[in-house]
Design an enzyme around this catalytic site. Structure first.
Site, PDB file in Angstrom:
ATOM      1  N   LYS A  21       0.842  -1.178   0.000  1.00  0.00           N
ATOM      2  CA  LYS A  21       0.000   0.000   0.000  1.00  0.00           C
ATOM      3  C   LYS A  21       0.890   1.245   0.000  1.00  0.00           C
ATOM      4  CE  LYS A  21       0.394   2.162   3.210  1.00  0.00           C
ATOM      5  NZ  LYS A  21       1.450   2.730   4.065  1.00  0.00           N
ATOM      6  N   HIS A  44      -0.073  -4.177   6.342  1.00  0.00           N
ATOM      7  CA  HIS A  44       0.526  -4.947   7.440  1.00  0.00           C
ATOM      8  C   HIS A  44      -0.271  -4.854   8.734  1.00  0.00           C
ATOM      9  CE1 HIS A  44       2.476  -1.140   8.610  1.00  0.00           C
ATOM     10  NE2 HIS A  44       2.681  -1.680   9.785  1.00  0.00           N
ATOM     11  N   LYS A  71      -1.254  -7.794  12.325  1.00  0.00           N
ATOM     12  CA  LYS A  71      -0.926  -7.583  13.745  1.00  0.00           C
ATOM     13  C   LYS A  71      -1.777  -8.520  14.606  1.00  0.00           C
ATOM     14  CE  LYS A  71       0.623  -2.787  13.294  1.00  0.00           C
ATOM     15  NZ  LYS A  71       1.991  -2.715  13.775  1.00  0.00           N
ATOM     16  N   GLU A  96       2.078   8.098  16.100  1.00  0.00           N
ATOM     17  CA  GLU A  96       3.502   7.756  15.964  1.00  0.00           C
ATOM     18  C   GLU A  96       4.369   8.905  16.475  1.00  0.00           C
ATOM     19  OE1 GLU A  96       4.608   5.532  12.229  1.00  0.00           O
ATOM     20  OE2 GLU A  96       3.050   6.841  11.477  1.00  0.00           O
ATOM     21  N   ASP A 127      -1.242   7.617   3.230  1.00  0.00           N
ATOM     22  CA  ASP A 127      -0.249   6.689   3.781  1.00  0.00           C
ATOM     23  C   ASP A 127      -0.860   5.792   4.864  1.00  0.00           C
ATOM     24  OD1 ASP A 127       2.486   5.745   4.156  1.00  0.00           O
ATOM     25  OD2 ASP A 127       2.508   6.869   6.041  1.00  0.00           O
ATOM     26  N   HIS A 141      -4.630   1.509   6.543  1.00  0.00           N
ATOM     27  CA  HIS A 141      -4.573   0.889   7.873  1.00  0.00           C
ATOM     28  C   HIS A 141      -5.818   1.205   8.721  1.00  0.00           C
ATOM     29  CE1 HIS A 141      -0.585  -0.065   6.771  1.00  0.00           C
ATOM     30  NE2 HIS A 141       0.035   1.004   7.215  1.00  0.00           N
ATOM     31  N   LYS A 196       1.963  11.797  12.731  1.00  0.00           N
ATOM     32  CA  LYS A 196       3.392  11.594  12.987  1.00  0.00           C
ATOM     33  C   LYS A 196       3.861  12.648  13.973  1.00  0.00           C
ATOM     34  CE  LYS A 196       4.709   9.100   8.882  1.00  0.00           C
ATOM     35  NZ  LYS A 196       4.878   7.783   9.508  1.00  0.00           N
TER      36      LYS A 196
HETATM   37  C1  BG6 Z   1       3.426   2.315   7.107  1.00  0.00           C
HETATM   38  C2  BG6 Z   1       3.488   3.776   6.783  1.00  0.00           C
HETATM   39  O1  BG6 Z   1       2.484   1.669   6.295  1.00  0.00           O
HETATM   40  O2  BG6 Z   1       3.038   2.152   8.479  1.00  0.00           O
HETATM   41  C3  BG6 Z   1       4.467   4.494   7.705  1.00  0.00           C
HETATM   42  O3  BG6 Z   1       3.897   3.946   5.433  1.00  0.00           O
HETATM   43  C4  BG6 Z   1       4.124   4.224   9.153  1.00  0.00           C
HETATM   44  O4  BG6 Z   1       4.467   5.900   7.453  1.00  0.00           O
HETATM   45  C5  BG6 Z   1       3.964   2.726   9.400  1.00  0.00           C
HETATM   46  O5  BG6 Z   1       5.183   4.737   9.953  1.00  0.00           O
HETATM   47  C6  BG6 Z   1       3.422   2.465  10.796  1.00  0.00           C
HETATM   48  O6  BG6 Z   1       3.435   1.085  11.044  1.00  0.00           O
HETATM   49  P1  BG6 Z   1       3.522   0.517  12.534  1.00  0.00           P
HETATM   50  O7  BG6 Z   1       3.383  -0.952  12.361  1.00  0.00           O
HETATM   51  O8  BG6 Z   1       4.856   0.951  13.071  1.00  0.00           O
HETATM   52  O9  BG6 Z   1       2.389   1.146  13.299  1.00  0.00           O
END
Ligand code: BG6
Length: 474
Positions: free
Chosen positions: A138, A168, A172, A206, A225, A230, A330
């Site tokens: 993605k 991803h 989880k 984040e 993103d 997600h 972020k």
């Molecule tokens: C990614 C994004 O898909 O997921 C990133 O492109 C982001 O910008 C990341 O930091 C966050 O993943 P996780 O698993 O650390 O929450």
């Protein structure tokens, strides 16, 4: 497996460490080879050094052993090529030789604008047979139109059953536990709906900035993103009906219905129901952090959002009138991802101080499911206190190693199970909802709201809830 974009962040930080773990636990097919292709003119030895350095940094010290690394490295090979050159795919076919007859997984850890040319070149080089699979990261495109274009050109070469669109978050542990919680326990089902649930919050916060991905991120932003994929996937799992079977088609049929039922947000509603922000300078963990527009490869008058909050609604029988508040950013105060199901208060309050129940599903840093109930404080009189029924998965299963999402998903691709991957119509439906919001932002000529790095985002995001008497669970 052939990983395109093998010197990028994703391959080095996520894919190789995940493959190393799977190798270490004996879960990879014994004869599986991992070819890595990228533009850099590297010899195999130099690539192995690079890969080892990254794996050591990502894998826990107790899980990294030199002999295991050496046997893993035997699977690895490096191939230098220009992904835009068809002749290089001819060279690739020769390099792969007979091994291609055994089947191949192509992992496109590249920018989405390379998906189409790579698929076409694979086809022209005779590398896209029925025994191949293709994994796309993605975001798929940057809008509905571009996603459809990509999906169509991929579809000309690969059947849908060969295509694995990875998100991803679906790999989880707690996300899958959410499905177990909902569909393996009768307890919640009767109250999992409008009338009993006041609202739902989904937060992915984040502390990291854009690191060395400024070039990608500045054209993408938090909406494309994170939220388009997600957060919407998490929303689907909270809101979907029970599938008739736990298989790829049945699960994805239910998810897509939710995406299609999202109430459109467009025009003036965009101002009312969404907030976008961009981090300004601030402090995180005592360290000074520069403003977003000072990050490497970011335009210094960039209007890309690094934070987004949305008040979403699902127009269906189960969820009519229940707000779903989504937010991600972020450079926030804390790294955590959680889903909060806020129930309605009791209809008639017998006791002072009673609060409504809340179910908290924490994805990270801890994997936890906790239910806030009201109880009585010990002693005389009915003094009420919120109490937690707390299920900390690391404590319940102390002996089990926590799998990274990529490990689980890579194994699913190897085994051909696409339950936890996005189907083409899901991607389309998610973009159809997101596109008008992005359009509304551009039409309003309003810049993202600044928020200090190390905060909980712009104050307008607080207002999104406060005006209905609610607040974020911070
Ligand atoms: C990614 C994004 O898909 O997921 C990133 O492109 C982001 O910008 C990341 O930091 C966050 O993943 P996780 O698993 O650390 O929450």
């Amino acid at each position: 497996m052939l990983v395109f974009g093998g010197t990028g962040d994703l391959a080095l930080h996520k894919l190789l460490p995940a493959l190393y773990h799977l190798h270490r636990e004996g879960r990879l097919p014994a004869d599986m080879r991992i070819h890595v292709a990228a533009l850099n003119d590297l010899q195999r030895g130099a690539y192995l050094t690079l890969a080892e350095r990254h794996c050591r940094a990502q894998v826990a010290r107790s899980e990294f052993a030199l002999d295991t690394w050496a046997s893993f490295a035997e699977r690895l090979d490096y191939f230098s090529m220009d992904l835009s050159q068809s002749a290089d795919f001819g060279r690739l076919a020769k390099f792969l030789g007979h091994s291609q007859q055994r089947g191949c997984i192509y992992y496109l850890a590249t920018a989405p604008d390379l998906f189409e040319p790579i698929a076409e070149h694979l086809h022209n080089a005779g590398l896209a047979g029925a025994n191949t699979r293709i994994v796309l990261e993605k975001p798929i495109g940057h809008s509905l139109e571009s996603a459809q274009e990509i999906n169509q050109s991929i579809g000309r070469v690969f059947a849908e059953s060969q295509v694995f669109r990875i998100d991803h978050y679906l790999g989880k542990e707690t996300v899958q536990n959410l499905m177990a919680l909902r569909f393996a326990n009768a307890l919640f089902e009767p109250v999992w709906r409008t009338g009993h649930i006041d609202h739902v919050q989904i937060t992915v916060s984040e502390t990291l900035g854009v690191e060395n991905r400024g070039g990608y991120y500045d054209h993408t932003g938090a909406m494309r993103d994170m939220l388009q994929n997600h957060l919407l996937q998490l929303l689907c799992l909270v809101a979907m009906e029970a599938p008739v079977r736990f298989d790829a088609e049945a699960v994805r049929n239910e998810k897509v219905k939710i995406l299609q039922a999202l109430k459109p947000i467009s025009g003036l509603d965009v101002q009312d129901k969404t907030v976008r922000g961009q981090y300004a300078a601030g402090k995180i963990g005592g360290q000074d952090v520069p403003a977003y527009y000072f990050e490497k490869n970011v335009d210094n008058d960039s209007d890309t959002e690094t934070f987004v909050a949305v008040h979403a609604e699902i127009d269906n029988w189960r969820w009519a009138g229940v707000p779903f508040y989504l937010r991600t950013g972020k450079r926030m105060a804390k790294k955590y991802s959680e889903i909060v199901i806020q129930f309605k208060p009791v209809p008639h309050r017998l006791f002072e101080g009673s609060q409504a129940n809340r179910l908290l599903i924490s994805l990270q840093p801890e994997e936890r499911i906790s239910l806030q109930l009201m109880g009585k404080s010990p002693g005389r009189g009915m003094r009420l206190t919120p109490m937690e029924l707390d299920l900390n998965l690391a404590q319940v299963f102390p002996q089990n190693r926590r799998w990274d999402a990529y490990e689980r998903l890579l194994l699913d691709v190897i085994e051909g199970d696409s339950t936890l991957f996005m189907r083409r119509d899901e991607v389309d439906a998610a973009w159809s909802w997101v596109d008008p919001i992005i359009k509304g932002w551009h039409e309003s000529y309003q810049n993202p709201r600044p928020y200090p790095a190390g905060s909980n985002g712009p104050e307008q995001a607080q207002n999104l809830l406060e005006r209905s008497g609610r607040e974020w669970h911070d």
